[in-house]
Scaffold this active site. Structure first.
Site, PDB file in Angstrom:
ATOM      1  N   SER A 306      37.291 -40.952  35.708  1.00  0.00           N
ATOM      2  CA  SER A 306      38.316 -40.067  35.156  1.00  0.00           C
ATOM      3  C   SER A 306      37.820 -38.962  34.226  1.00  0.00           C
ATOM      4  CB  SER A 306      39.344 -40.884  34.408  1.00  0.00           C
ATOM      5  OG  SER A 306      39.885 -41.846  35.276  1.00  0.00           O
ATOM      6  N   HIS A 349      53.414 -42.303  37.280  1.00  0.00           N
ATOM      7  CA  HIS A 349      53.647 -41.656  35.981  1.00  0.00           C
ATOM      8  C   HIS A 349      54.826 -40.689  36.021  1.00  0.00           C
ATOM      9  CE1 HIS A 349      49.360 -42.865  35.532  1.00  0.00           C
ATOM     10  NE2 HIS A 349      49.780 -43.130  34.298  1.00  0.00           N
ATOM     11  N   CYS A 362      46.051 -39.740  34.821  1.00  0.00           N
ATOM     12  CA  CYS A 362      46.768 -39.947  36.078  1.00  0.00           C
ATOM     13  C   CYS A 362      45.938 -39.455  37.263  1.00  0.00           C
ATOM     14  CB  CYS A 362      48.101 -39.196  36.033  1.00  0.00           C
ATOM     15  SG  CYS A 362      48.973 -39.251  37.606  1.00  0.00           S
TER      16      CYS A 362
END
Lengths: 573, 349
Positions: A306, A349, A362
């Site tokens: 991420s 989300h 996300c």
């Protein structure tokens, strides 16, 4: 008859004798003269010793100590068995160990062989007296490299080893000899030419027992230069303690200069082991499954996960393909090309803007963002941030990592680049591989307002600063970087952020977690960030191999470390 | 009593001995400087005995031959049975030691000449008594152990047969028998003696063991070059790379320090001395005395040649000193007495 025989006998005998004299003294005189010089002239090497390695405040991390060893002159010891027996009693060592060391160390009959070392001073003095009358046994002083903190900083320091055959050939002109020690990794290797002292020597006249009768010439050995590191020993110790027994690394860097305050990699090793005669420990280091000699900070290549979303975001903002208010919906998965790409949060989300997507990390948002931005932009900004390239840190064996491109994929994998590859890339998965030091520098760029620094670990050599590391201003807009900093602040401080475990009381920081899926089992855990939030001074990186999802392990480590850091800094100031 | 001496012999011996002393000083410089004084003392002692011999006269001594020979054999036996540690070469009298094998060097020629001179050597077996008279002391000396000293005794024996003009055929029979016995002798040698012989054949076989001496000796001689390194400047001797540098290997010390020039000078002095002694012996009208002197001369010559040859790596290391050069009391006294026997005969002429 008798007289004739006698006269001719004497004549012939003396003719032979005189011609023999003529042959020995006139014809071969120069040859025998050389031999007689070789008999009595010896060059005794006086080894130079290495410069110390110190931390940024001048605390010694690698130094030298005077030590005593027992050497055997093979051609002077008549009865090896009884000499070894005597030594074994005096030293409390097994006779087999001594014989083994002798066998291993033997080079030539006239070269001393070290059979025992690290003898305490009192004992050495006693032995020197006792063995004065035993020809061929010498109690010698030697200056030995010592690493007082053993495993601490081991990857930064590196270790010493004997020259390989190849190195000896190349380095002979620089004063290296057969048994010379040379830096094999770390600072010891990178700064070898500075650290190395020059050997001196003594030209001596010896008698038939090898006893020195006269000193004919002397060249004093020199000491190598001291290398001051950028490391802070206190922070380093704390970081090593925090990482504990995990496999992974911790780094802390000054965002403006690129000076590394902390560089920890684990598992680590004790560089002293390489200077001992015991080779079983060395072979353990070389063959252990978890590669203790390997500096994970610069040699390890891992999927990033991420954290790479910050690159995708940059590419979107800079290229104009996206803005900070661009919204995508996350239902928990993303259907594309007949495949379902998941978000880490099953239930999704919902609608989010870019800032929120970073805060929540996300995946689905960035799948879509990545497709919109395109692989070209993503790769190009990743490259600008320094991924896929060596940082140029002053340590050997730095790895490059891998920034995948369609050309690369075609060439190496023999396949074309699918849009699905872009989807994976935009959240830092797929073929992408980074080194922790690259990631740390990338975070520093965000923190310092767009300057690509050169990470380094040597601050000064013998008092002379090595400050040639000019940061390079990158063409990334300030607004973009400011946006990223704010998003990273939210990661830690928003009630929905993924990095809340790192939240500190009193000091604002920015951070980003990452969970990097990998083929070796549990995902790797990352936590990177900078502190303080306003006017950042340090960037940090915590990484644990197979540390599990969510970056929990690493965020907790970051918190513990930063608390110590700011307390420690307060004290220091 | 009429006093008549050959002065040129005296001068030659004197010069050789003085050079030898000078060299001994250098050879023993780092070892024991008093050796020079001891050597001088032995020389004086030798002169006293030599004077006695001179006064008694060589001819009269020849008549005492059997007594002297038996006495020498007796001493050789004594020295073997005395319970000394190590080699049994010396009779020890506290302040001085005596080597009976040295006495045998004179006693054997004496015995050969006085006992066997008038015998005819017509049959092969008639050779046996003289051979035994050399073989018995040789075996005793070899037991000490002193191979060089033992082998040296066969040289006057051979010379004696030459003087008797025996038939070569018969002599060769015995030489052949001797050769056949070489393996037997070799089998009875001490390990160090065997090693000396094998290393003579291949000096590099054991460079730190017994080949070491030969190698170091050749280095010493060779490194002297043409002019030498100068007195007390020889490295091989001074730093003691050369073993036995004051006794058997004293010549290399000299050759290193004085070079080819000095070494040849000393060799020429020896040649002159031998020549002079040869002339003296041949001028003696009395046949037994003349022949006795010739046998002595042969022994003396052999010792010089063997020692020099051994230091130059031409002959195996057998441990014979160089007359008037090497340190060693018994040898020096014997050599002085040998000169006295020549002078004694010269007086009686």
């Amino acid at each position: 008859m008798f007289n004739k025989v006698y006269k001719s006998g004497v004549l012939i005998a003396f003719l032979i004798l005189i011609s023999r004299l003529f042959y020995l003294q006139v014809v071969k005189g120069a040859y025998f003269y050389d031999l007689s010089i070789n008999n009595y002239l010896r060059i005794l090497p006086l080894p130079g010793f290495r410069g110390n390695i110190l931390d940024r405040y001048g605390r010694e991390i690698a130094g030298n100590k005077l030590s005593f060893c027992i050497q055997i002159l093979p051609d002077k010891v008549k009865d090896k068995k009884s000499v070894f027996g005597m030594l074994s009693q005096d030293l409390g060592l097994d006779i087999n160990v001594l014989q083994e060391n002798y066998k291993k160390g033997f080079r030539a009959v006239f070269q001393p062989v070290k059979v025992a070392e690290d003898i305490p001073k009192d004992k050495a003095i006693y032995l020197k007296e006792k063995y004065r009358q035993v020809p061929g046994v010498m109690v010698e002083e030697e200056v030995k490299r010592v690493y007082p903190y053993e495993n601490l900083c081991s990857h930064v320091l590196g270790y010493l080893g004997q020259l390989s055959q190849q190195e000896l050939m190349e380095l002979k002109p620089y004063g290296y000899r057969f048994h010379s020690l040379i830096g094999k990794s770390g600072i010891e290797k990178f700064y070898e030419p500075y650290l190395k002292g020059n050997d001196g020597g003594m030209l001596v006249k010896v008698d038939n027992q090898g006893r020195i009768k006269d000193i004919l010439g002397k060249q004093s050995p020199t000491r190598g230069l001291d290398v001051y590191l950028t490391l802070d020993l206190d922070l380093q110790k704390k970081a090593e303690q925090i990482l504990g027994e995990e496999r992974g690394c911790i780094m802390v860097m000054d965002v403006h200069t690129g000076e590394l305050l902390v560089m920890v990699s684990h598992p680590n090793f004790d560089p002293n082991v390489f200077l001992e005669l015991d080779e079983s420990k060395i072979s353990h280091y070389l063959s252990s499954w978890d590669h203790p000699l390997y500096n994970r900070c610069i040699q390890g290549i891992y999927p990033l996960g991420s954290i790479f979303k910050l690159v995708t975001a940059t590419a979107g903002l800079e290229s104009g393909a996206l803005s900070s208010t661009t919204r995508f919906k996350c239902p928990g998965y993303f259907e594309f090309g007949g495949r379902r790409y998941r978000c880490w949060k099953k239930e999704g989300h919902g609608w989010q803007n870019m800032g929120e997507a970073i805060t929540h990390s996300c995946n689905v948002y960035f799948y879509q963002a990545g497709l919109k931005v395109g692989w070209k932009n993503i790769i190009s900004y990743a490259r600008i941030y320094g991924l896929g390239n060596r940082t140029g840190i002053d340590l050997p064996y730095e790895n490059k990592g891998l920034l995948p491109t369609p050309e690369w994929k075609l060439k190496i994998k023999g396949e074309q680049w699918y849009p699905g590859d872009t989807v994976n890339l935009s959240i830092g998965q797929g073929y992408l591989l980074v080194t922790p030091i690259q990631v740390l520098r990338f975070i520093a760029v965000i923190a310092n307002g767009g300057y690509l620094v050169t990470p380094h670990i040597c601050k000064a050599i013998s008092g002379e600063s090595t400050g040639k590391h000019l940061p390079q201003k990158l063409s990334v807009k300030n607004s973009t970087l400011k946006f990223l900093r704010r998003a990273m602040y939210a990661v830690v401080n928003s009630p929905t952020g993924t990095g809340q475990l790192a939240r500190l009381r009193g000091i604002k920081i920015g951070g980003k977690t990452a969970t990097a899926q990998n083929p070796s089992g549990r995902p790797h855990a990352w936590f990177v960030g900078f502190a303080p939030y306003t006017d950042p001074e340090i960037a940090f990186l915590f990484f644990v191999e197979n540390g599990g999802g969510g970056g929990f392990v690493t965020a907790r480590m970051a918190k513990e470390f930063l608390e110590y850091y700011f307390r420690h800094k307060g004290k220091e100031l | 009593m009429k006093i008549k001496v050959d002065w040129s012999t005296f001068i030659l011996v004197g010069v050789i001995f003085l050079i030898g002393l000078l060299n001994l000083y250098s050879a023993s410089y780092n070892l024991a400087k008093y050796l020079v004084w001891k050597q001088l003392l032995w020389f004086v002692f030798g002169i006293i005995i030599g004077l006695g011999v001179y006064v008694v006269g060589t001819n009269r001594i020849l008549h005492l031959a059997p007594v002297i020979y038996i006495f020498s054999l007796f001493l050789l036996l004594i020295v073997l049975v005395l319970p000394y540690p190590g080699a049994h070469r010396w009779l020890r009298f506290g302040f001085f030691n005596f080597q009976p094998s040295q006495l045998m060097k004179i006693a054997l020629p004496l015995f050969l000449i006085s006992v066997f001179s008038h015998r005819g050597f017509t049959t092969v077996f008639s050779f046996v008594p003289p051979i035994l008279s050399a073989l018995i002391p040789a075996i005793l000396i070899a037991q000490e152990p002193d191979l060089g000293g033992a082998l040296l005794l066969f040289i006057p024996l051979f010379a004696f047969f030459l003087l008797r003009r025996v038939s070569f055929k018969k002599l060769f029979v015995w030489i052949f028998v001797g050769l056949v016995f070489i393996p037997v002798i070799y089998a009875h040698l001490q390990p160090y003696q065997k090693k000396r012989l094998t290393t003579f054949l291949n000096p590099h076989s054991d460079p730190l063991g017994s080949g070491y001496t030969i190698m170091q000796s050749k280095i010493a001689i060779g490194s002297g070059g043409i002019t030498g390194k100068g007195w007390l400047r020889g490295v091989q001797g001074q730093l003691r790379f050369l073993p036995e540098s004051h006794t058997d290997f004293v010549f290399p010390v000299f050759a290193e320090e004085w070079g080819f020039t000095g070494a040849v000078f000393v060799l020429v002095l020896y040649i002159l001395l031998l020549w002079r002694l040869f002339i003296i012996a041949n001028r003696i009208k009395l046949q037994p005395v003349r022949e006795f002197l010739l046998l002595l001369l042969v022994i003396f010559t052999a010792q010089i040649v063997i020692n020099l040859g051994m230091t130059m790596g031409l002959l195996p290391v057998v441990g014979l000193p160089l007359p008037f050069f090497s340190y060693g009391g018994s040898d020096l006294v014997t050599n002085v007495v040998l000169i006295a026997l020549f002078q004694g005969a010269w007086r009686e002429k």
